[in-house]
Design an enzyme around this catalytic site. Structure first.
Site: not given
Ligand code: PMV
Length: 358
Positions: A114-115, A121-122, A112, A117, A164
């Site tokens: 922007g959720a 990045a993947a 999914p 996970l 990520d």
């Molecule tokens: O929502 P995600 O999986 O992109 O994670 C964001 C994680 C944060 O620590 C809030 C921001 C970051 O870049 O580390």
């Protein structure tokens, strides 16, 4: 044609606090983005994306980064998805010293978007791997992680940590503290993920925590307490029997307790939501060892630990939960996949077909 895939991730511990130099432990999970790349004879880039769920929209489009994609969702969402692919293409061209290389690219993802996970990045990690291989260059996973981080950093206006991209490239459990990224040992943890169908605004959530931390000492203390939880969690993982087939009950129960604590601290920092909290409680009441939001929060996913089917079943009946699934720890990070229709020789080994790419 070259096909590469890379996993998404959950945060076992440490999101948000990682932005202020505390350690975090993301774990790659078996939900992958798959990117297929064929080199073109010209310098154009054509992108076809399937199954990309953006902020609750399902986006299916054909188009190129030069032309306007033909879709019926708001342009900024499409531009965001295209931005990651563009940045991955730039990194691949740079790595292969082929500034005019053109590609046909297909992106498929069961992560999914922007959720929390690590979907973008993947896509970036798998895209850089497939595009560089297509140009005859094989990068080490660490270099892919570095280039993917640069790509995300550019698209996200400097608001990206290395967590990520490093986790997706390397696979398994990793530890990130500032620029220091390492893989760490972890047993196969029984992750169950709940998804509320939405997504949080990472930039706004990070700014909210920053403002709280600047205004109140106790908020700054809360952030450093997250760091303390992460360090204790890491000790547990380090003491776990390496190569055990199953994590011990004792380990799961202590990790779960720390996950619960971590969620409480994130809640105090204002980054949870009603749907995330209700999925966390549904998981705990179903007998999960622990549960917390994963990623930026505000909406999106929770991660829980439960080797039984109970949590997944309970989440499926929880109002506000749109999807619940088990996701094994992905021990492999970025990898080459055998393209459809590739030759299989007498020993059954598949030979990726790289000849008809243009
Ligand atoms: O929502 P995600 O999986 O992109 O994670 C964001 C994680 C944060 O620590 C809030 C921001 C970051 O870049 O580390």
């Amino acid at each position: 044609m070259t096909v590469s895939s890379a996993p998404g991730k959950v945060y076992l511990f440490g999101e948000h606090a990682v932005v202020y130099g505390e350690p975090a432990v993301p774990c790659a999970v078996e939900r992958r983005a798959t990117v297929t790349v064929s080199a073109r004879e010209d310098d154009h880039v054509r992108v076809r994306a399937e199954d990309l769920s953006l902020n609750g929209f399902t986006v299916e489009y054909r188009g190129s980064t030069g032309d306007r994609p033909d879709v019926d969702v708001p342009a900024p969402l499409v531009e965001a998805a295209m931005g990651y692919i563009d940045a991955a293409v730039d990194e691949a061209r740079d790595a292969a010293d082929a500034p005019d290389a053109g590609f046909d690219i297909t992106v498929e993802s069961d992560i999914p978007l922007g959720a929390g996970l690590g979907s973008s990045a993947a896509v970036v990690v798998a895209g850089i791997d497939a595009a560089t291989r297509e140009l005859g260059v094989e990068l080490a996973p660490r270099e892919i992680a570095e280039r993917a981080y640069r790509a995300e950093h550019e698209v996200q206006d400097g608001q990206a940590s290395r967590a990520d991209t490093f986790c997706s490239a390397m696979g398994g459990a990793v530890r990130v503290e500032g620029d220091d990224c390492r893989t760490i040992d972890a047993p196969p943890l029984p992750f169950v993920i709940g998804f509320d169908g939405g997504a949080g605004d990472t930039g706004a959530l990070v700014s909210g925590v920053r403002a709280l931390r600047e205004e109140y000492d106790f908020a700054a203390d809360t952030v450093s307490t997250v760091g303390d939880v992460v360090r204790r969690g890491e000790e547990l993982l380090a003491e776990a029997v390496p190569d055990a087939d199953e994590p011990s009950e004792e380990l799961l129960s202590e990790l779960g307790r720390f996950m619960n604590f971590n969620h409480g601290l994130l809640e105090a920092l204002g980054v949870s939501s009603r749907s995330l909290d209700s999925m966390v409680w549904a998981a705990r009441e179903a007998g999960a060892y622990g549960a917390k939001l994963t990623g930026a929060g505000g909406g999106g996913c929770i991660v829980s630990l439960d080797p039984t089917p109970e949590t997944q079943t309970a989440l499926r009946f929880t109002p506000g939960c749109e999807d619940a699934f088990r996701a094994e720890l992905a021990t492999e990070g970025v990898r080459v996949e055998v393209p459809p229709g590739a030759e299989v020789d007498a020993e059954g080994d598949s030979e990726p077909d790289r000849g008809d790419s243009a």
